[in-house]
Design an enzyme around this catalytic site. Structure first.
Site, PDB file in Angstrom:
ATOM      1  CB  ALA A  33      -2.285 -21.171  51.364  1.00 41.97           C
ATOM      2  CE  LYS A  34       0.476 -15.131  57.365  1.00 44.86           C
ATOM      3  NZ  LYS A  34      -0.336 -15.117  58.589  1.00 44.86           N
ATOM      4  CB  VAL A  35      -0.550 -15.584  49.730  1.00 45.73           C
ATOM      5  CG1 VAL A  35      -1.150 -14.670  48.666  1.00 45.73           C
ATOM      6  CG2 VAL A  35       0.562 -14.880  50.497  1.00 45.73           C
TER       7      VAL A  35
END
Length: 353
Positions: A347-349
């Site tokens: 996931a990006k964050v």
């Protein structure tokens, strides 16, 4: 007219576009970000921090390691990478009076980064967030904030935010010591020249299309590059890649290197490269498939490689060294039939607590 929903997505399109943005991002930092970075650095320097602690995760952790080298070499101050769980999990309450705590994060949204920075500020630290999101929770809890001005990054593998963090941290350290950051002036043009040589990297990628494992090594300012290159290759190609300081590689891990084990060596032009030379000699002696990212003479003495521009001060070579390795991760991933824009299980964050 075709239905937009039926147009197939081109694998790697986003990552490729974001890698290509890096020269413009570096120029934007020099033109628009540098004045504010100098102001922040001057204010922090006036408060005379005793030493520096750096907090980060993932790609940003490699940028923080680069800053550690800068701080210890250029400022002569001790610097360390924090273990966030000491405060977030164990509830430790260290005395951080007159300590500069720099938290580096692309998104500024990870709860453990926010919590540890808040705890550091409550413990008396001077807190500085370096992010790509001025409206992030991390920026809000920090006393100072530097925006790396990279613009939205949509591909899961971080590329332009990483080099932006590196340049922002370099300019910060330069500001802390009263320097002018002149060594960075040519970086945007040099970066554009490296990225234009993607065809060379595509040919190099054929060596690793079917690799079962990789070893990546460097020393000095190049060591953060080795770690970041390993991370990029693992998260995009899924090939296990082990990064080692050249000094550590000699203490045992060298035994796993043989004539079929690919080794990538990042060889800085300066003291880091000089310190790495005995390691390169040992690798050649073991018949390793040695690929060098460095100066042309070092590339000529290896199995293959990618020559970097000459005459660049060693402390900013890190910003250029990673570029061919980003391209390599991209090209190997495409060659293996995978999509570097969307690595599995990522996931990006990353919301670590």
């Amino acid at each position: 007219m075709s239905d937009p929903q039926t147009v197939p997505t081109v694998p790697g399109r986003i990552m490729a576009a974001e890698m290509a943005e890096q020269p413009a991002v570096l120029q934007r930092i020099l033109d628009e970000g540098a004045p504010r970075i100098r102001e922040i650095a001057a204010e922090i320097a006036s408060r005379g921090p005793r030493f520096v602690l750096l907090t980060a995760r993932g790609t940003s952790d490699n940028a923080a390691l680069y800053a550690k080298y800068l701080i210890e070499i250029l400022l002569g101050k001790p610097a360390g990478l924090t273990s966030m769980s000491t405060t977030t999990a164990y509830g430790a309450e260290p005395d951080l009076t007159d300590v500069l705590v720099i938290t580096v994060s692309q998104s500024g949204g990870s709860p453990d980064l926010v919590a540890s920075t808040r705890a550091a500020r409550e413990a008396g630290a001077i807190t500085l967030a370096v992010t790509n999101n001025a409206a992030s929770p991390l920026a809000e809890v920090s006393e100072f904030h530097i925006d790396v001005l990279a613009g939205p990054e949509k591909a899961l593998p971080a590329t332009k935010t990483y080099t932006a963090e590196l340049l922002a941290l370099y300019l910060l350290v330069e500001g802390l010591r009263g320097g002018d950051g002149a060594a960075a002036e040519d970086l945007p043009g040099l970066a554009a020249g490296i990225l234009a040589r993607q065809g060379e990297v595509r040919a190099l990628a054929e060596r690793y299309r079917f690799a079962q494992r990789l070893v990546i090594t460097s020393r000095g300012y190049g060591y953060p590059t080795a770690r970041e290159a390993a991370l990029k290759l693992m998260e995009t190609t899924y090939i296990p890649a082990s990064p080692f300081s050249g000094a550590d590689l000699l203490h045992g891990p060298l035994a796993m290197v043989d004539n079929v084990s690919p080794v990538i060596a990042i060889v800085p032009d300066g003291k880091g490269g000089e310190a790495l030379q005995p390691v390169l000699d040992r690798l050649r002696g073991r018949g390793a498939d040695l690929v060098v990212i460095g100066q042309q003479a070092q590339v000529d003495a290896a199995s293959a490689g990618f020559a970097l521009p000459s005459g660049v001060p060693e402390e900013v070579q890190t910003i250029l060294e990673i570029l061919p390795l980003q391209l390599l991760a991209y090209e190997v991933t495409i060659a293996r039939g995978q999509d570097p824009d969307a690595p599995r299980a990522l996931a990006k964050v990353t919301e670590t607590h």
